[in-house]
Scaffold this active site. Structure first.
Site, short mmCIF file in Angstrom:
data_model
loop_
_atom_site.label_atom_id
_atom_site.label_comp_id
_atom_site.label_asym_id
_atom_site.label_seq_id
_atom_site.Cartn_x
_atom_site.Cartn_y
_atom_site.Cartn_z
N ASP A 138 0.75 -1.01 -0.07
CA ASP A 138 0.17 -0.10 0.28
C ASP A 138 1.08 0.98 -0.19
OD1 ASP A 138 -2.88 0.50 0.68
OD2 ASP A 138 -1.29 2.09 1.84
N ASN A 181 -2.11 12.84 -3.90
CA ASN A 181 -3.45 13.43 -4.42
C ASN A 181 -3.51 15.47 -4.00
OD1 ASN A 181 -3.98 11.12 -6.40
ND2 ASN A 181 -5.33 10.76 -4.37
N HIS A 223 -5.38 14.71 -8.73
CA HIS A 223 -5.65 13.48 -9.21
C HIS A 223 -4.56 12.90 -10.66
CE1 HIS A 223 -8.71 10.61 -8.95
NE2 HIS A 223 -8.57 10.15 -8.30
N ASP A 268 -2.69 9.57 -10.92
CA ASP A 268 -2.44 8.65 -11.55
C ASP A 268 -1.48 8.41 -12.20
OD1 ASP A 268 -5.09 8.47 -10.76
OD2 ASP A 268 -6.19 9.44 -12.66
N GLU A 298 -5.33 2.19 -3.66
CA GLU A 298 -3.79 2.73 -3.97
C GLU A 298 -2.72 1.34 -3.29
OE1 GLU A 298 -5.04 3.06 -0.38
OE2 GLU A 298 -2.32 4.22 0.32
N1 LIG Z 1 -5.11 9.64 -7.64
C1 LIG Z 1 -5.52 8.66 -7.61
N2 LIG Z 1 -5.86 8.65 -6.29
C2 LIG Z 1 -7.07 7.20 -5.40
C3 LIG Z 1 -7.40 6.47 -6.60
N3 LIG Z 1 -7.40 5.44 -6.06
C4 LIG Z 1 -7.78 5.88 -4.44
N4 LIG Z 1 -7.01 6.86 -4.41
C5 LIG Z 1 -7.02 7.62 -3.24
O1 LIG Z 1 -6.43 6.83 -2.90
C6 LIG Z 1 -6.09 7.97 -1.18
C7 LIG Z 1 -6.27 6.83 -0.28
O2 LIG Z 1 -5.96 7.47 1.40
P1 LIG Z 1 -5.74 6.75 2.51
O3 LIG Z 1 -6.51 5.53 2.26
O4 LIG Z 1 -6.05 7.78 3.39
O5 LIG Z 1 -4.31 6.55 2.37
P2 LIG Z 1 -3.02 7.12 2.91
O6 LIG Z 1 -2.69 8.47 2.72
O7 LIG Z 1 -1.69 6.82 1.12
O8 LIG Z 1 -2.49 6.49 3.87
P3 LIG Z 1 -1.34 5.55 4.51
O9 LIG Z 1 -2.42 3.98 3.51
O10 LIG Z 1 -1.89 5.58 5.82
O11 LIG Z 1 -0.35 6.02 3.84
C8 LIG Z 1 -7.56 8.63 -1.35
O12 LIG Z 1 -6.87 10.11 -1.33
C9 LIG Z 1 -8.32 7.69 -2.73
O13 LIG Z 1 -8.87 9.04 -3.12
C10 LIG Z 1 -7.32 6.12 -7.77
O14 LIG Z 1 -7.24 5.34 -8.39
N5 LIG Z 1 -6.36 7.48 -9.10
#
Ligand SMILES: Nc1nc2c(ncn2[C@@H]2O[C@H](COP(=O)(O)OP(=O)(O)OP(=O)(O)O)[C@@H](O)[C@H]2O)c(=O)[nH]1
Length: 398
Positions: free
Chosen positions: A260, A268, A273, A277, A304
């Site tokens: 992860d 983002n 965004h 990507d 992610e």
């Molecule tokens: N650009 C983009 N962002 C995505 C996609 N799928 C999910 N996300 C974003 O990934 C982010 C995941 O955030 P969190 O689950 O808080 O995780 P994190 O910020 O990586 O924090 P930790 O996992 O605790 O390190 C969210 O802001 C989602 O909007 C995608 O396909 N593209």
């Protein structure tokens, strides 16, 4: 009813127009199949060529004979280009274009410099035979396994077409025909009947090529993540289960890692965004380079979060792959426009024992990955006995 050559030419012409309209409307519906555009152009150009040849006694000979035959061979070149594109092969233009130039030159020569209908028919049969054999050769030699069935059927049809044109080389002309194709006699008319049937069969062969490609594309799209091109979640579960089962049956190990990205939300939020990507695509590329394991299965499991299955790998080999991946990511920055974005991942690794289910393995690795997050991120942890006991007992965190 007389099946004379003018009547048969009219039938070919009507069939060509019908096929052109049919394939054009199909192209409007299946607009993702880019190869259809080339085949549609080829069929229209061939139909126009047949029209000009059929109008022999109503338009100048230069237009009817030379331009008509030039269009026929141009249509054939485009059909060849379409087949090459269907098979993802580069097209070498030199040979077909040279053949077309020689053919059109020969037709002009035997129409005006040294008029000879027999020689023109011979040249026509030879060029059609050459193109049909070339189409069939490409389809039979270079088809990918998942579209092989339609390529074999189309190849067989086109070989038959080629043999038909070869046989036509030996068809005698009516001695009274003078220079007029429309009076070339019964044997030539008979070849027109067979020609109409083989052309019809070729259209159906084209439809089969397009249909099988469409089915393969849809199947691929259904199991692929659109952003990264990796397997999607349901595909990794299905393929991972089957792969794990095979390994356990053979007594082979099976490791799985889940990772992860760290603080991806901040990426983002800070860069947007689209940049997020681009980072996901960069991570995919780095992962492909770092894993270095035969027949691995990789997927984007969630936003992610990625899952990589390593059939035949022990826990130690899984941990080595995970560390390679962690280092590769930590040492590389994703380039997005003129920005460089640092990216790290937290990784969890688990390995299967006898009777482990794929979903359990994912959850064990997930537990380990959360430990990495808790320990400060950008690291690798592995699932131990406690994780597997928790997962098998249906622990709520799983
Ligand atoms: N650009 C983009 N962002 C995505 C996609 N799928 C999910 N996300 C974003 O990934 C982010 C995941 O955030 P969190 O689950 O808080 O995780 P994190 O910020 O990586 O924090 P930790 O996992 O605790 O390190 C969210 O802001 C989602 O909007 C995608 O396909 N593209």
């Amino acid at each position: 009813m007389h099946l004379d050559i003018p009547t048969l030419t009219l039938v070919s012409l009507l069939m060509g127009i019908g096929a052109s309209i049919g394939f054009t409307s199909l192209m409007a519906v299946l607009n993702t199949q880019r190869v259809l555009r080339i085949w549609v152009a080829s069929i229209w150009i061939n139909t126009l060529g047949i029209t000009l040849i059929g109008l022999r006694n109503h338009i100048p000979d230069l237009v009817s004979i030379v331009v008509g035959n030039g269009l026929l061979v141009t249509g054939n070149i485009l059909a060849l280009k379409g087949i090459a594109q269907h098979l993802a092969l580069p097209m070498r233009w030199r040979w077909p274009c040279s053949l077309a130039a020689v053919y059109t030159g020969a037709i002009a020569w035997f129409a005006f410099a040294s008029p000879n209908l027999g020689a023109r028919l011979l040249a026509g049969s030879l060029q059609a035979m050459a193109f049909n054999f070339a189409y069939a050769y490409l389809l039979l030699r270079y088809s990918e396994p998942d579209i092989r069935k339609s390529c074999r059927i189309a190849g067989a049809v086109l070989v038959t077409n080629g043999l038909f044109y070869l046989a036509r080389v030996f068809t005698p002309l009516d001695p009274t025909s003078s220079q007029d194709l429309m009076m070339a006699g019964l044997p030539v008319a008979a070849t027109y009947v067979v020609g109409i049937l083989t052309t019809l069969a070729s259209y159906f062969a084209l439809l089969q090529l397009i249909t099988e490609r469409l089915v393969v594309d849809l199947r691929r799209a259904a199991r692929t993540d659109g952003l990264t091109g990796l397997l999607n979640r349901s595909a990794i579960v299905a393929e991972g289960r089957a792969s794990l089962e095979r390994c356990l049956e053979r007594g082979q190990p099976f490791a799985l890692l889940i990772f992860d990205l760290d603080h991806f939300k901040q990426i983002n939020d800070r860069w947007g965004h689209d940049a997020g990507d681009a980072v996901l695509r960069h991570v995919t590329e780095m992962m492909r380079k770092a894993i270095q394991w035969p027949r691995y299965l990789a997927s984007r499991y969630g936003g992610e979060e990625f899952v990589v299955a390593l059939p035949g790998a022990t826990l130690v080999q899984g941990l080595e792959a995970a560390e390679r991946l962690r280092l590769a990511l930590a040492h590389s920055h994703a380039r997005v426009g003129d920005q460089t974005i640092p990216v790290t991942a937290s990784i969890g690794v688990a390995s299967a024992r006898h009777g482990t289910r794929f979903e359990h393995l994912v959850r064990q690795a997930d537990q380990a990955m959360y430990r990495t997050k808790f320990d400060g991120r950008n690291g690798v942890s592995f699932a131990g006995d406690r994780d597997s006991r928790l997962v098998e007992a249906g622990d709520s965190r799983c």
